[in-house]
Design a protein around this motif. Structure first.
Motif, PDB file in Angstrom:
ATOM      1  N   GLU A 118       7.604   7.177   0.788  1.00  0.00           N
ATOM      2  CA  GLU A 118       6.284   7.806   0.697  1.00  0.00           C
ATOM      3  C   GLU A 118       6.338   9.278   1.122  1.00  0.00           C
ATOM      4  O   GLU A 118       5.484  10.068   0.741  1.00  0.00           O
ATOM      5  CB  GLU A 118       5.280   7.053   1.564  1.00  0.00           C
ATOM      6  CG  GLU A 118       3.838   7.402   1.261  1.00  0.00           C
ATOM      7  CD  GLU A 118       2.860   6.543   2.020  1.00  0.00           C
ATOM      8  OE1 GLU A 118       1.681   6.921   2.095  1.00  0.00           O
ATOM      9  OE2 GLU A 118       3.251   5.484   2.553  1.00  0.00           O
ATOM     10  N   THR A 119       7.339   9.655   1.915  1.00  0.00           N
ATOM     11  CA  THR A 119       7.490  11.040   2.363  1.00  0.00           C
ATOM     12  C   THR A 119       8.412  11.835   1.459  1.00  0.00           C
ATOM     13  O   THR A 119       8.660  13.017   1.710  1.00  0.00           O
ATOM     14  CB  THR A 119       8.052  11.093   3.806  1.00  0.00           C
ATOM     15  OG1 THR A 119       9.413  10.616   3.800  1.00  0.00           O
ATOM     16  CG2 THR A 119       7.221  10.246   4.743  1.00  0.00           C
ATOM     17  N   GLU A 120       8.930  11.198   0.426  1.00  0.00           N
ATOM     18  CA  GLU A 120       9.892  11.851  -0.468  1.00  0.00           C
ATOM     19  C   GLU A 120       9.190  12.947  -1.273  1.00  0.00           C
ATOM     20  O   GLU A 120       8.052  12.779  -1.729  1.00  0.00           O
ATOM     21  CB  GLU A 120      10.485  10.819  -1.432  1.00  0.00           C
ATOM     22  CG  GLU A 120      11.643  11.312  -2.261  1.00  0.00           C
ATOM     23  CD  GLU A 120      12.260  10.173  -3.055  1.00  0.00           C
ATOM     24  OE1 GLU A 120      13.479  10.164  -3.225  1.00  0.00           O
ATOM     25  OE2 GLU A 120      11.514   9.299  -3.516  1.00  0.00           O
ATOM     26  N   VAL A 151      11.613   1.402   4.855  1.00  0.00           N
ATOM     27  CA  VAL A 151      12.087   2.087   3.650  1.00  0.00           C
ATOM     28  C   VAL A 151      10.907   2.553   2.802  1.00  0.00           C
ATOM     29  O   VAL A 151      10.927   3.660   2.234  1.00  0.00           O
ATOM     30  CB  VAL A 151      13.006   1.160   2.837  1.00  0.00           C
ATOM     31  CG1 VAL A 151      13.379   1.798   1.504  1.00  0.00           C
ATOM     32  CG2 VAL A 151      14.266   0.834   3.633  1.00  0.00           C
ATOM     33  N   SER A 152       9.873   1.735   2.709  1.00  0.00           N
ATOM     34  CA  SER A 152       8.684   2.110   1.928  1.00  0.00           C
ATOM     35  C   SER A 152       8.040   3.370   2.487  1.00  0.00           C
ATOM     36  O   SER A 152       7.627   4.266   1.734  1.00  0.00           O
ATOM     37  CB  SER A 152       7.672   0.953   1.931  1.00  0.00           C
ATOM     38  OG  SER A 152       8.200  -0.193   1.291  1.00  0.00           O
ATOM     39  N   LEU A 209       0.833  -1.205   0.000  1.00  0.00           N
ATOM     40  CA  LEU A 209       0.000   0.000   0.000  1.00  0.00           C
ATOM     41  C   LEU A 209       0.868   1.256   0.000  1.00  0.00           C
ATOM     42  O   LEU A 209       0.597   2.210  -0.741  1.00  0.00           O
ATOM     43  CB  LEU A 209      -0.914   0.001   1.222  1.00  0.00           C
ATOM     44  CG  LEU A 209      -1.771   1.260   1.431  1.00  0.00           C
ATOM     45  CD1 LEU A 209      -2.695   1.472   0.241  1.00  0.00           C
ATOM     46  CD2 LEU A 209      -2.566   1.160   2.730  1.00  0.00           C
ATOM     47  N   SER A 210       1.919   1.245   0.803  1.00  0.00           N
ATOM     48  CA  SER A 210       2.823   2.396   0.861  1.00  0.00           C
ATOM     49  C   SER A 210       3.505   2.633  -0.483  1.00  0.00           C
ATOM     50  O   SER A 210       3.604   3.776  -0.948  1.00  0.00           O
ATOM     51  CB  SER A 210       3.880   2.179   1.959  1.00  0.00           C
ATOM     52  OG  SER A 210       4.736   3.288   2.060  1.00  0.00           O
TER      53      SER A 210
END
Length: 293
Positions: free
Chosen positions: A285-287, A280-281, A198-199
């Protein structure tokens, strides 16, 4: 009541990262790394010798002191640290409190006070997430894994998430037809994979990178890096606890999964790679889209 303690954990995380990044001289970096090594060694000594229950809080602090100086430049802004801190706490509440402790009852803690559980969620889990993420990012830089610019059909990510979502529903339906110990382990693994999928899907739909993208771009190096990060961290994080039992795993599957390697159940050797992938996922996702491009 718990807000001040939560702020303490957050401020420690932000202060640690920003302090090391601010003092960019090689001497200061080496000093932080040396201090981190000393803290980790002292924490392990306390665990092995005195069976100190709270050794893990200090191991994480030491690991962060060692890893932050090697972090890729501009990987963590103040805003991103704050967001990741909240995300890692939320993930801990879902994976640990809801799935691990409540649904599957796969482990339990020796804690006897509310304060210890507050520390668990406002410091231990987010700090652990940052340690795993930093370990991967540092290795990713040295392995030169490049996934930006790679064109991947978004339907791949949707299909992966749909698979684990359907698997979750099926596992719920057959819960009473499978021995609970085996069901709980399968459900735990599937739940973590579903959250990772999902992430990654959310990351890709929002124009960001993802762990799956790394895996497709460079499968050999991505898998090698994940393996190295996983088992190095597993031993450092889990082996001292064998002598302390601050947390205890409940693995009674009557199968080879009950076998212990270095005192750690084989089942956890299987689950730990998922913790790395999950951390890491969530980072990806915050990148920012700008950074990804």
């Amino acid at each position: 009541r718990f807000l001040p303690r939560g702020w303490v954990g957050f401020c420690l995380m932000v202060g640690l990262c920003d302090t090391i990044r601010f003092f960019m001289t090689p001497f200061i970096h080496k000093a932080f790394i040396a201090l981190g090594v000393v803290v980790v060694i002292a924490s392990c000594f306390a665990a092995f010798t005195w069976h100190y229950d709270h050794f893990y809080e200090f191991i994480l602090l030491g690991l962060l002191l060692v890893l932050v100086p090697f972090a890729p430049r501009d990987s963590f802004t103040l805003k991103r640290i704050a967001y990741l801190y909240i995300v890692y706490i939320s993930a801990a509440l879902v994976v640990d409190l809801l799935i691990g402790l409540t649904v599957t009852k796969a482990w339990y803690y020796s804690y006897t006070s509310v304060v210890e559980y507050v520390v668990l969620y406002v410091w231990i889990y987010p700090a652990g997430g940052f340690v795993l993420t930093l370990s991967y990012l540092i290795g990713r830089k040295y392995f030169d894994i490049r996934s930006s610019g790679l064109v991947i059909d978004k339907r791949i990510f949707k299909s992966i998430f749909a698979f684990f979502l359907v698997a979750t529903v099926l596992l719920v339906l057959v819960k009473n037809q499978i021995p609970f110990a085996i069901w709980s382990l399968i459900f735990l693994i599937n739940s973590i994979l579903a959250l990772c999928a999902l992430s990654s899907l959310r990351s890709e739909l929002n124009g960001r990178s993802s762990y799956i993208r790394d895996l497709i771009a460079s499968p050999k190096y991505a898998l090698l890096l994940t393996t190295l990060v996983t088992f190095t961290n597993l031993i450092v994080h889990e082996y001292p606890n064998v002598h302390v039992h601050a947390w205890t795993y409940v693995v009674n599957t009557s199968s080879i999964l009950d076998f212990s390697l270095l005192g750690i159940p084989l089942a956890m050797w299987i689950i730990w790679p998922l913790l790395v992938i999950g951390s890491v996922s969530l980072y990806y996702e915050t990148e920012s889209r700008k950074a990804y491009k």
